[in-house]
Design an enzyme around this catalytic site. Structure first.
Site, PDB file in Angstrom:
ATOM      1  N   ARG A   1       0.839  -1.201   0.000  1.00 15.06           N
ATOM      2  CA  ARG A   1       0.000   0.000   0.000  1.00 15.06           C
ATOM      3  C   ARG A   1       0.873   1.249   0.000  1.00 15.06           C
ATOM      4  NH1 ARG A   1      -4.574   0.026   4.390  1.00 15.06           N
ATOM      5  NH2 ARG A   1      -5.229   1.812   3.131  1.00 15.06           N
TER       6      ARG A   1
ATOM      7  N   CYS B   1      -0.867   5.843   9.243  1.00 16.84           N
ATOM      8  CA  CYS B   1      -1.260   4.549   8.680  1.00 16.84           C
ATOM      9  C   CYS B   1      -2.400   4.798   7.703  1.00 16.84           C
ATOM     10  CB  CYS B   1      -1.655   3.581   9.805  1.00 16.84           C
ATOM     11  SG  CYS B   1      -2.994   4.199  10.855  1.00 16.84           S
TER      12      CYS B   1
END
Length: 276
Positions: free
Chosen positions: A172, A231
């Protein structure tokens, strides 16, 4: 005080003269609500807390899991029996993200005596119960701001002049895939530091020395500005902040994280391997 507690230590304290308040915050990203698992069996005396509804505000411009209203959060904690001076132990199903989120929120709102059950429910060897407790209401009154936070602007500044860690999976970060947010990639200048590298295969945190070596290798010792963390939506980032504390570093969370950053098309997005 160490931010984590072993299952044997938790059992001993729970049987002692000053037992901790136990919070069950089982949760999975995109998964079913954890309440049915809680009702099927939990630590004796533990109260269930819903991460999506009670440890976060409504999704919006601030990201998918923005910080909850402090007064609403305080009411949830008081309902669970949390007092100003009562010790608190938080656990989840073993991944550690949700428990760390609850730990961080309590610390952010001024509660000093809170720890995460290392390894979560899977580490517990004692009996479980289906009995739903009804604790006496606590007197905890949140005072937000006890821990520092970053917003989009200060997170970008950390990436330029300090150290900003991206706690998501490496794919990601690189932008290879993005299953949730508007676009893949990372904040320019951020360094990839997946939470999976903070723990053993059973979900327990690595020893402090190994974590210290890991974060030193990522640049934590040489960063004069400190260590920022983000995050996807501020949940797994709390896990990284906790790991940094075990290692002897101070992590500063960007609660909005990538879900907030990437929602604004005017903000720059970097892809590929981390900067050299």
């Amino acid at each position: 005080m160490k931010p984590i507690i072993t299952a044997s230590e938790c059992a001993s304290e729970s049987a002692g003269p000053r037992p901790p308040v136990l919070l069950d915050v089982r949760w999975q990203l995109g998964g079913p609500n954890g309440r049915p698992d809680y009702e099927a069996g939990h630590l004796p005396g533990a109260v269930f807390v819903d991460l999506d509804a009670e440890l976060a505000g409504p999704a919006g411009d601030g990201g998918r899991h923005p910080l909850p209203d402090p007064e609403a959060f305080g009411a949830v904690m008081r309902r669970a029996g949390v007092g100003q001076d009562t010790p608190v132990v938080v656990y989840d199903g073993g991944q550690g993200w949700a428990a760390a989120r609850a730990w961080w929120l309590l610390r952010w709102t001024g509660h000093a005596d809170v720890r995460v059950l290392d390894g979560g429910l899977a580490a517990w060897t004692g009996d479980l119960t289906t009995e739903i407790p009804h604790p006496a209401e606590g007197d905890f009154r949140p005072k937000p701001g006890a821990l520092p936070t970053l917003d989009a602007e200060s997170a970008a500044a950390f990436a330029r002049s300090g150290l900003l860690l991206d706690a998501r999976a490496a794919e990601r970060y690189r932008g290879d895939v993005e299953p949730i947010d508007r676009v893949g990639g990372h904040i320019p200048g951020a360094v990839s530091a997946p939470t999976t590298q903070n723990v053993e295969s059973d979900g327990r945190y690595l020893p402090a020395g190994q974590l210290a070596a890991r974060f030193a290798g990522l640049g934590a010792e040489s960063s004069t500005e400190g260590v920022g963390v983000y995050c996807g939506s501020g949940v797994s980032g709390a896990h990284e902040v906790l790991a940094l504390e075990i290692a002897g570093f101070t992590g500063v969370l960007y609660p909005g994280s990538w879900s907030e950053w990437s929602s604004d098309p005017s903000r720059p997005v970097a892809t590929g391997a981390e900067p050299q």
